[in-house]
Design an enzyme around this catalytic site. Structure first.
Site, PDB file in Angstrom:
ATOM      1  N   ASP A 102     103.167  62.025  36.914  1.00 53.84           N
ATOM      2  CA  ASP A 102     103.484  63.011  35.887  1.00 53.84           C
ATOM      3  C   ASP A 102     104.991  63.147  35.714  1.00 53.84           C
ATOM      4  O   ASP A 102     105.697  63.552  36.630  1.00 53.84           O
ATOM      5  CB  ASP A 102     102.879  64.364  36.268  1.00 53.84           C
ATOM      6  CG  ASP A 102     101.380  64.412  36.016  1.00 53.84           C
ATOM      7  OD1 ASP A 102     100.960  63.968  34.923  1.00 53.84           O
ATOM      8  OD2 ASP A 102     100.637  64.872  36.893  1.00 53.84           O
ATOM      9  N   ASP A 149      92.589  65.011  32.809  1.00 52.19           N
ATOM     10  CA  ASP A 149      93.701  65.414  33.681  1.00 52.19           C
ATOM     11  C   ASP A 149      93.785  66.928  33.696  1.00 52.19           C
ATOM     12  O   ASP A 149      93.985  67.552  32.661  1.00 52.19           O
ATOM     13  CB  ASP A 149      94.988  64.801  33.102  1.00 52.19           C
ATOM     14  CG  ASP A 149      96.220  65.035  33.963  1.00 52.19           C
ATOM     15  OD1 ASP A 149      96.088  65.518  35.101  1.00 52.19           O
ATOM     16  OD2 ASP A 149      97.328  64.715  33.482  1.00 52.19           O
TER      17      ASP A 149
HETATM   18 ZN    ZN Z   1      99.098  64.044  34.160  1.00 50.40          ZN
END
Ligand code: ZN
Length: 211
Positions: free
Chosen positions: A27, A167
């Site tokens: 991320d 996610d």
């Molecule tokens: Zn993510």
């Protein structure tokens, strides 16, 4: 990787790989698209020599086209950009593919799936956010499930070999529900990292999609 121990990212990467994960989800946050800041291309580049595992890099950043070249050079296998981010989306997706990477499009919980339907032909994956992006450890949001079903129908009807990724707030129960709705990739953070035995959990999750 958002839930990993950032002081020993290399070891955490190897732990994920050893546990049997097919992809590692990284991320990237820029403090603009989301308030938080995480890691950039230098960290991806530092991790790359440690493992051949598929690097799925989730760009939660504004104008992601500025960094496509750098992340490609750093060793990303896929770059996922947000439909809500500023910048020329189609050009960015084409650029990612032109560099030989997989291209993904992501949408926030409040964004309808119709927003991504126009660019799906330029994508290898769609990442459905089931939390508001920016921080780990949030609870799963139900509005992602009908989006996964829509995308699964789309992939079946068009024959498009599209990975449907999810996610945010993924645990055994929400992961199972997403897989039943048609998700092909589960990105999990805080739930998995808390487990003593990550490998058994991942092995179980891999059975979810079997029909
Ligand atoms: Zn993510």
């Amino acid at each position: 990787m958002l839930s990993a121990d950032f002081s020993r990212l290399g070891e955490e990467l190897l732990r994920i790989e050893k546990a049997g994960a097919d992809w590692v989800h990284i991320d990237v946050m820029d403090g603009m698209f989301v308030p938080n800041i995480t890691v950039g291309p230098l960290v991806v580049e530092a991790l790359r020599p440690l493992s051949d595992i598929f690097f799925d890099v989730h760009l939660m950043i504004e104008r992601p086209e500025r960094y496509v070249d750098e992340f490609a050079k750093a060793g990303a296998d896929m770059l996922t950009v947000h439909v809500e981010a500023k910048g020329n989306l189609k050009r960015t997706l084409r650029k990612i593919r032109d560099l030989g990477l997989k291209a993904g499009i992501s949408l926030n919980p409040g964004t309808p799936v119709s927003k991504v339907s126009k660019v799906l032909d330029l994508c290898d994956a769609v990442l459905v956010m089931t939390v508001q992006p920016g921080f780990g450890g949030q609870a799963f949001r139900e509005e992602g499930l009908p989006k996964i079903e829509w995308l699964s129908d789309y992939a079946r009807e068009t024959g498009h070999n599209l990975e449907i990724c999810v996610d945010g707030g993924i645990n055994r129960e929400t992961g199972r529900r997403c897989a039943e709705a048609g998700a092909t990739v589960l990105a999990a953070g805080s739930y998995l990292f808390k487990l003593e035995d990550m490998a058994s959990e991942i092995a179980l999750w891999k059975t979810f999609g079997e029909r």
